[in-house]
Design an enzyme around this catalytic site. Sequence first.
Site, PDB file in Angstrom:
ATOM      1  N   HIS A 125      -6.296   0.237   5.600  1.00 25.63           N
ATOM      2  CA  HIS A 125      -6.520  -0.739   6.674  1.00 25.63           C
ATOM      3  C   HIS A 125      -7.936  -0.706   7.277  1.00 25.63           C
ATOM      4  O   HIS A 125      -8.583  -1.732   7.415  1.00 25.63           O
ATOM      5  CB  HIS A 125      -5.527  -0.509   7.805  1.00 25.63           C
ATOM      6  CG  HIS A 125      -4.091  -0.529   7.375  1.00 25.63           C
ATOM      7  ND1 HIS A 125      -3.599  -1.439   6.477  1.00 25.63           N
ATOM      8  CD2 HIS A 125      -3.032   0.242   7.733  1.00 25.63           C
ATOM      9  CE1 HIS A 125      -2.298  -1.229   6.306  1.00 25.63           C
ATOM     10  NE2 HIS A 125      -1.935  -0.214   7.061  1.00 25.63           N
TER      11      HIS A 125
ATOM     12  N   GLU B  20      -2.587   5.544  17.835  1.00 32.97           N
ATOM     13  CA  GLU B  20      -1.231   5.084  18.144  1.00 32.97           C
ATOM     14  C   GLU B  20      -0.501   6.125  18.989  1.00 32.97           C
ATOM     15  O   GLU B  20      -0.689   7.331  18.796  1.00 32.97           O
ATOM     16  CB  GLU B  20      -0.424   4.879  16.864  1.00 32.97           C
ATOM     17  CG  GLU B  20      -0.989   3.819  15.954  1.00 32.97           C
ATOM     18  CD  GLU B  20      -0.152   3.650  14.695  1.00 32.97           C
ATOM     19  OE1 GLU B  20       0.601   2.687  14.632  1.00 32.97           O
ATOM     20  OE2 GLU B  20      -0.248   4.493  13.794  1.00 32.97           O
TER      21      GLU B  20
ATOM     22  N   LYS C  82      -1.889   9.570  15.221  1.00 33.03           N
ATOM     23  CA  LYS C  82      -0.564   9.301  15.793  1.00 33.03           C
ATOM     24  C   LYS C  82      -0.316  10.244  16.965  1.00 33.03           C
ATOM     25  O   LYS C  82      -0.978  11.279  17.103  1.00 33.03           O
ATOM     26  CB  LYS C  82       0.504   9.510  14.732  1.00 33.03           C
ATOM     27  CG  LYS C  82       0.409   8.474  13.615  1.00 33.03           C
ATOM     28  CD  LYS C  82       1.750   8.239  12.951  1.00 33.03           C
ATOM     29  CE  LYS C  82       1.671   7.196  11.871  1.00 33.03           C
ATOM     30  NZ  LYS C  82       1.732   5.826  12.362  1.00 33.03           N
TER      31      LYS C  82
ATOM     32  N   ASP D 220      -3.057   6.992   4.978  1.00 24.11           N
ATOM     33  CA  ASP D 220      -2.161   5.990   5.564  1.00 24.11           C
ATOM     34  C   ASP D 220      -2.953   4.867   6.242  1.00 24.11           C
ATOM     35  O   ASP D 220      -2.584   3.695   6.131  1.00 24.11           O
ATOM     36  CB  ASP D 220      -1.235   6.674   6.585  1.00 24.11           C
ATOM     37  CG  ASP D 220      -0.245   5.705   7.203  1.00 24.11           C
ATOM     38  OD1 ASP D 220       0.348   4.906   6.451  1.00 24.11           O
ATOM     39  OD2 ASP D 220      -0.053   5.746   8.444  1.00 24.11           O
TER      40      ASP D 220
ATOM     41  N   LYS E  20      -3.931  -9.743  10.319  1.00 19.43           N
ATOM     42  CA  LYS E  20      -3.942  -9.633  11.784  1.00 19.43           C
ATOM     43  C   LYS E  20      -4.879 -10.689  12.352  1.00 19.43           C
ATOM     44  O   LYS E  20      -6.001 -10.856  11.873  1.00 19.43           O
ATOM     45  CB  LYS E  20      -4.425  -8.243  12.211  1.00 19.43           C
ATOM     46  CG  LYS E  20      -3.341  -7.168  12.063  1.00 19.43           C
ATOM     47  CD  LYS E  20      -3.769  -5.896  12.745  1.00 19.43           C
ATOM     48  CE  LYS E  20      -2.781  -4.777  12.514  1.00 19.43           C
ATOM     49  NZ  LYS E  20      -1.636  -4.793  13.410  1.00 19.43           N
TER      50      LYS E  20
ATOM     51  N   HIS F 129      -1.622  -5.490   5.388  1.00 13.00           N
ATOM     52  CA  HIS F 129      -1.253  -6.435   6.452  1.00 13.00           C
ATOM     53  C   HIS F 129      -2.335  -6.544   7.528  1.00 13.00           C
ATOM     54  O   HIS F 129      -2.334  -7.492   8.304  1.00 13.00           O
ATOM     55  CB  HIS F 129       0.117  -6.093   7.047  1.00 13.00           C
ATOM     56  CG  HIS F 129       0.129  -4.944   8.007  1.00 13.00           C
ATOM     57  ND1 HIS F 129       0.124  -3.636   7.608  1.00 13.00           N
ATOM     58  CD2 HIS F 129       0.138  -4.901   9.362  1.00 13.00           C
ATOM     59  CE1 HIS F 129       0.140  -2.851   8.675  1.00 13.00           C
ATOM     60  NE2 HIS F 129       0.148  -3.591   9.749  1.00 13.00           N
TER      61      HIS F 129
ATOM     62  N   LYS G  79       0.836  -1.192   0.000  1.00 14.94           N
ATOM     63  CA  LYS G  79       0.000   0.000   0.000  1.00 14.94           C
ATOM     64  C   LYS G  79       0.879   1.255   0.000  1.00 14.94           C
ATOM     65  O   LYS G  79       2.018   1.160   0.460  1.00 14.94           O
ATOM     66  CB  LYS G  79      -0.938   0.006   1.199  1.00 14.94           C
ATOM     67  CG  LYS G  79      -0.215   0.186   2.549  1.00 14.94           C
ATOM     68  CD  LYS G  79      -1.054   0.844   3.572  1.00 14.94           C
ATOM     69  CE  LYS G  79      -0.307   2.010   4.089  1.00 14.94           C
ATOM     70  NZ  LYS G  79      -0.122   2.292   5.407  1.00 14.94           N
TER      71      LYS G  79
END
Length: 459
Positions: A227, A203, A326, A222, A169, A165, A135
Amino acid sequence: MSSKRRTLVILGASGDLTARLLLPGLGQFLTDRPHMDIELIGVGSEPMTSAEWRKRVTSSFKAGGADPAVVSSVIEASKYFDADATSADDLARILAACDGTPALYFALPPAVTERVCATLSTMKLPAGIVLALEKPFGTDLKSAQALNRLLAKFVSEKQIHRVDHFLGKSTVLNLLGLRFANRLFEHSWNASNIDRVEISYDEQLGLENRAGYYDNAGALIDMIQSHLLQVLAVVAMEPPSTLDSDDLRGSMAQALRATRVWDGKPAAFTRRARYTAGTIGGEHLDAYAKQPGVDPSRKTETLAEITLAVDNWRWAGVPFVLRSGKALADNRKDIVITFKQVPHLPTGLTGTDAPAQLRISLDPHVMHLDLNINGEGDPFSLDKVTLSATFADSAMGAYGEVLEGILTADPTLSVRGDVAEECWRIVGPVITAWRKDQVPLDTYPAGSSGPRSWKRLPS
Ligand code: BG6
């Protein structure tokens, strides 16, 4: 060429993604599937000898917890090519060096990936070759469509693995069991019983020297465009008949096709913010705008939240709130399903009547179900209790799972071409509204839970 052998060719082998995520994932995969016959070739623009490359592979395998006895033969046979992957001559040389059927993993920026694909489209490629693209897949709807068209010229859809990814998970995979093996949940998994769905990925990590990539992406592209929309698809999809790639990905695609910004109004139903200086875990973090490589005039957000509707029979009227950011106070990575209030609470029952919630954490892998039961002492006074369970960890991390799909040529856990386009279609109006400044760029101190003016729905 040995018929069962697969050769994983990592393009961009000297980069951070390869060392931090891909190779540790490969080590886990090899340890878990010792019978697989895998050859590893690294390709990068950084001059490096094969011996130096093997050292890097060894330390990344170790970091991922690989069994040295199982992976040693793969390391010893591994080669490195200092090459320009956009050149047909160099690519031909690399493909000729593959002893097994090649799987080309593009650990490269999107613009370079596109150039390599353009070169590949002019070449004669080995039968069964597989392409794995990281990605972001394209940079907007148009470029994703163009890249899909280019790929379709020389490989079939099943040979293309668009890597996300999050699909590897274990909690995301566990959602399938939780939803479809428990009548209790699937029965009430709809707008009649569910009030709202929130998917959050907060995060504590800051920018981590990734300005070159992140300042052009931001939290929306992002994390949400890729995701979190994949997670939404697994939460919202209709039960697939089987878990094979056509059925599972077909159900996910159908859910995403029905998904759009709430009320079609991105200016009203999205929020964005950027962190200022602050402290996380006792460590000072400079403001995002002051980090090396960041151009503050780009107005890149480090926290994004969007409310979506899944416009179909099952989900009409249920908001899906997707949020990621973030440099936040907590690592809160979860899916929260809030059920509706009961239609009538018998008069005489008192105390809490908070609606039931199912909270599925993506990290750590746990789930909690909040219920109202009678409290201590008075049986007619309700208290909230929580039933908790831990999802078993899979032997491999998310990249190990993703690599398994690539190395066994099974695209089930990769993003299908039309789905990659749908994800850009969904966020397109948000990008446009933000570029036109129709949504203010708020601020929050690093280490806080977001802008003070943003109220979070209680969970
Ligand atoms: C990556 C994003 O794809 O996913 C990062 O580029 C993010 O910004 C990461 O931190 C989160 O995934 P994980 O699995 O590392 O928690």
